[in-house]
Design an enzyme around this catalytic site. Structure first.
Site: not given
Ligand code: LLP
Length: 425
Positions: A284, A286-287, A323, A327, A355-356
């Site tokens: 899964e 994303g990034r 981000r 983080y 304004c932060e």
């Molecule tokens: N699967 C599940 C169940 C997840 O909760 C997530 C991400 C992914 C897959 C995808 O993860 P990735 O491959 O993108 O790392 N907003 C944060 C990242 C939060 C990720 C939340 N869950 C950031 O900007 O680093």
């Protein structure tokens, strides 16, 4: 990296010089390289060596239609966490058989929508608690045509030691106290509940331990727990797949030795060793599919030099890219033209207009004579999707490049409409 300096020292994305593009384009604007996203997905899929698999793209990273359609065309599925993301995935042509629905607290109407897709629903609702199993069963019973069963997968919390995750606490999810997933000790109860509910069909087991993992160690450890459980269920459940989650890290400038394909190869070796190659492997990410292939372009509004400090004040803020504030993430910030050896560069604190105090992108070495524009690199993931209208600011514009030209654009959100929406009640 999709964005780099070309032979003429001009910063270019997908072969297009940003300086040329932003002669006219407004800022702040996210720019994405669709060809690089396509290549990233294909490279990852090749790591499966033709074995049955699903790369379930975590849509939360970037929900833009052109991005999701590019990934659908490259053969990806989707991991969604809301009914709205599910609609985006479906509308962009992702096969329901390749869609999983994750999330700790899905609403009844979201479960209903997942059950209603196509003739069999989506590939699986990934259940994160014993309580949720009962809720899904209840939704099946409540359906007008009560014939269909719900395909579910159990998301296990493998309680991986947080210290091995080497990621920010806010984006680690598989440790012991996280709200995510079914704790190992509760798995027997969860299996009993599945068996007790004829409305449920157990098709998968999975885990997701966290995001921005830069080594495969914790990922493989979590996968091993999932695989052991799958093996112990032989003869008791007809599983379709095992899902080892996303979380593959990228190089934000301080290195990332493991490539996404390395994670896949490492878990496949484990899957083979456990004799589970008959099961499909779902991941899964994303990034890793999109982050490096997007930049946020901002214009310099003004500088401020005070108390021996230099601030470079740009028109992108924490509402556009959260981000760093959330983080303490660091993104490289570079000018459109590579500074020549003779150009004097100095340390600028790059900040937005919000304004932060946390609206701060950190210290960056940039020309003393400040550029008109800067590009904030590696912002294709969790950039636009986490943007807000805080401080009465518009959501940023987006621009999509394909084959060396602008293929799609999306304007900044309409600020007059925002004002009207706030005052018209
Ligand atoms: N699967 C599940 C169940 C997840 O909760 C997530 C991400 C992914 C897959 C995808 O993860 P990735 O491959 O993108 O790392 N907003 C944060 C990242 C939060 C990720 C939340 N869950 C950031 O900007 O680093």
């Amino acid at each position: 990296m999709a964005t780099k300096y070309d032979a003429d020292s001009c910063l270019a994305s997908g072969g297009v010089a940003l300086a040329q593009l932003f002669e006219r384009a407004p800022t702040p604007t996210y720019v994405y390289d669709l060809d690089a996203i396509d290549a990233e997905a294909r490279e990852l899929r090749a790591a499966f060596d033709g074995a049955p698999h699903v790369v379930a793209y975590a849509v939360k990273a970037n929900t833009a239609g052109p991005v999701v359609r590019a990934l659908a065309t490259a053969g990806c599925g989707a991991d969604v966490v809301s009914a709205a993301e599910l609609e985006v995935a479906l509308a962009c042509g992702i096969d329901p058989e390749r869609i999983v629905f994750s999330g700790v607290a899905k609403k009844d109407e979201e479960i209903d929508r997942a059950l209603a897709v196509g003739p069999r629903g989506i590939a699986a609702i990934q259940v994160e608690s014993v309580e949720e199993l009962q809720r899904v069963a209840a939704r099946v019973r409540a359906r007008a045509s009560a014939s269909r069963r719900a395909r579910v997968s159990l998301r296990i919390n493998p309680a991986v030691d947080e210290s091995t995750l080497a990621t920010h606490r806010h984006i680690a999810t598989g440790h012991d106290e996280a709200k995510f997933g079914i704790p190992f000790d509760d798995v027997p109860v969860a299996l009993e509940r599945v068996a007790a509910h004829p409305e449920l069909e157990l098709v998968g087991l999975g885990a997701h331990v966290g995001s921005q993992l830069t080594s495969t160690v914790a990922y493989v450890e979590a996968a091993r727990h999932v695989f052991e459980l799958a093996r112990s269920l032989r003869g008791r459940a007809a599983l379709r797949y095992v899902d080892t989650g996303g979380g593959f890290g990228i190089d934000y400038g301080d290195g990332c030795s493991a490539r996404p394909a390395d994670f896949v190869r490492a878990v496949r070796a484990e899957q083979r060793a456990m004799g589970l190659l008959d099961l499909e492997l779902f991941v899964e990410p994303g990034r890793s599919l999109v982050a490096a292939h997007g930049v946020l372009v901002a214009r310099v509004i003004q500088v401020k030099v005070a108390r021996e400090r230099r601030w470079l004040m740009i028109d992108a803020g924490m509402n556009d890219l959260l981000r760093p504030a959330l983080y303490q993430a660091r993104h490289r910030i570079v000018p459109f033209t590579r500074p020549a050896a003779s150009t004097k560069v100095v340390e600028w604190r790059v900040v937005g207009p919000v304004c932060e105090s946390s609206d701060d992108f950190g210290l960056h070495m940039l020309p003393e004579d400040p550029p008109n524009h800067v590009a904030i690199l590696d912002t294709g993931a969790y950039g636009f999707t986490m943007a807000s209208q805080y401080n009465g600011r518009a959501l940023p514009a987006e621009l999509f490049l394909k084959e060396g030209r602008v293929a799609h654009t999306s304007s900044a959100s309409n600020i007059d409409a925002w004002i009207a929406s706030r005052v018209s009640m």
